[in-house]
Design a protein around this motif. Sequence first.
Motif, PDB file in Angstrom:
ATOM      1  N   ASP A 198       0.836  -1.206   0.000  1.00 41.88           N
ATOM      2  CA  ASP A 198       0.000   0.000   0.000  1.00 41.88           C
ATOM      3  C   ASP A 198       0.868   1.251   0.000  1.00 41.88           C
ATOM      4  OD1 ASP A 198      -2.639  -1.342   0.276  1.00 41.88           O
ATOM      5  OD2 ASP A 198      -1.793  -1.996   2.184  1.00 41.88           O
ATOM      6  N   LEU A 199       1.953   1.226   0.779  1.00 45.02           N
ATOM      7  CA  LEU A 199       2.874   2.365   0.827  1.00 45.02           C
ATOM      8  C   LEU A 199       3.479   2.615  -0.551  1.00 45.02           C
ATOM      9  CD1 LEU A 199       4.617   4.520   2.196  1.00 45.02           C
ATOM     10  CD2 LEU A 199       6.213   2.692   2.841  1.00 45.02           C
ATOM     11  N   LEU A 200       3.968   1.563  -1.182  1.00 45.97           N
ATOM     12  CA  LEU A 200       4.561   1.722  -2.508  1.00 45.97           C
ATOM     13  C   LEU A 200       3.547   2.252  -3.517  1.00 45.97           C
ATOM     14  CD1 LEU A 200       6.824  -1.445  -2.641  1.00 45.97           C
ATOM     15  CD2 LEU A 200       7.573   0.952  -2.544  1.00 45.97           C
ATOM     16  N   ARG A 201       2.319   1.747  -3.456  1.00 44.01           N
ATOM     17  CA  ARG A 201       1.270   2.206  -4.366  1.00 44.01           C
ATOM     18  C   ARG A 201       1.029   3.708  -4.199  1.00 44.01           C
ATOM     19  NH1 ARG A 201      -2.621  -0.723  -2.495  1.00 44.01           N
ATOM     20  NH2 ARG A 201      -1.768  -2.617  -3.368  1.00 44.01           N
ATOM     21  N   VAL A 202       0.967   4.171  -2.955  1.00 43.80           N
ATOM     22  CA  VAL A 202       0.732   5.597  -2.685  1.00 43.80           C
ATOM     23  C   VAL A 202       1.928   6.429  -3.146  1.00 43.80           C
ATOM     24  CG1 VAL A 202       0.496   7.298  -0.827  1.00 43.80           C
ATOM     25  CG2 VAL A 202      -0.894   5.233  -0.791  1.00 43.80           C
ATOM     26  N   LEU A 203       3.132   5.973  -2.818  1.00 48.52           N
ATOM     27  CA  LEU A 203       4.329   6.724  -3.210  1.00 48.52           C
ATOM     28  C   LEU A 203       4.471   6.793  -4.729  1.00 48.52           C
ATOM     29  CD1 LEU A 203       6.903   5.480  -0.553  1.00 48.52           C
ATOM     30  CD2 LEU A 203       5.696   7.678  -0.607  1.00 48.52           C
ATOM     31  N   TRP A 204       4.217   5.691  -5.414  1.00 39.91           N
ATOM     32  CA  TRP A 204       4.304   5.684  -6.880  1.00 39.91           C
ATOM     33  C   TRP A 204       3.292   6.655  -7.483  1.00 39.91           C
ATOM     34  CZ3 TRP A 204       4.303  -0.355  -7.278  1.00 39.91           C
ATOM     35  CH2 TRP A 204       5.564  -0.840  -6.935  1.00 39.91           C
ATOM     36  N   LYS A 205       2.108   6.687  -6.892  1.00 45.60           N
ATOM     37  CA  LYS A 205       1.072   7.590  -7.409  1.00 45.60           C
ATOM     38  C   LYS A 205       1.445   9.053  -7.161  1.00 45.60           C
ATOM     39  CE  LYS A 205      -3.760   8.824  -6.945  1.00 45.60           C
ATOM     40  NZ  LYS A 205      -4.843   8.920  -6.018  1.00 45.60           N
ATOM     41  N   GLU A 206       1.926   9.346  -5.955  1.00 44.26           N
ATOM     42  CA  GLU A 206       2.207  10.731  -5.569  1.00 44.26           C
ATOM     43  C   GLU A 206       3.524  11.258  -6.138  1.00 44.26           C
ATOM     44  OE1 GLU A 206       0.094  12.756  -3.916  1.00 44.26           O
ATOM     45  OE2 GLU A 206      -1.351  11.109  -3.925  1.00 44.26           O
ATOM     46  N   GLU A 207       4.551  10.417  -6.171  1.00 49.88           N
ATOM     47  CA  GLU A 207       5.884  10.861  -6.556  1.00 49.88           C
ATOM     48  C   GLU A 207       6.336  10.351  -7.919  1.00 49.88           C
ATOM     49  OE1 GLU A 207       7.686  13.044  -4.921  1.00 49.88           O
ATOM     50  OE2 GLU A 207       6.413  13.156  -3.157  1.00 49.88           O
ATOM     51  N   GLY A 208       5.621   9.408  -8.477  1.00 46.89           N
ATOM     52  CA  GLY A 208       6.036   8.791  -9.732  1.00 46.89           C
ATOM     53  C   GLY A 208       6.932   7.598  -9.457  1.00 46.89           C
TER      54      GLY A 208
END
Length: 183
Positions: free
Chosen positions: A85-95
């Motif tokens: 979930d953390l990676l999904r959020v970071l990928w969405k927010e930061e690319g």
Amino acid sequence: MYVECYDEVGAQVYDTLLRHTLQDLKLARAISAIKIFIDPREALFIGVVKLEKASQPIYLNDMAKHKIENGILKITVENENYLPDLLRVLWKEEGRVNVAQPDRYKIEITNPTINPDNLIILDPSRELKRKVYDALFRVMPEGFRMTKNASQGNMVCIMSSDEIIDEKWNKKFNEVIEEVRKQ
């Protein structure tokens, strides 16, 4: 749980379909009240669901430590249950290209734009609502694409038809919403 329809057999079929759908999506315990109103003669479907209170959101601080050094946000994961979930959020927010994971427990972001102190990793209430919408769209008759959404707070409320929804149905929609809200 209640299905209202002028046709008793139709109501029983929808009741069974609804129960199976809620069971498949593991939603039975998350719902405190539900009512489906269907009138095939008028091509109208109303689904109103009152949700139980969901768990609190999971923040970055709940599952990891973080610090910023030389413009790099360094995250050390302490609870890897929420790592996907953390990676999904970071990928969405930061690319995705800006999120480096040198090892299983470390994540680094150069020049981050997020505020790590209030970053929500997982919001159970949002996921619960998504599942409830999924359930209602599974139960809704095929072809009913004209939809009115009156969801708010812990209520998911949709009315749909295969044609433009007549204003006369707004009163019934509001009655069903109030009936479920009071349960």
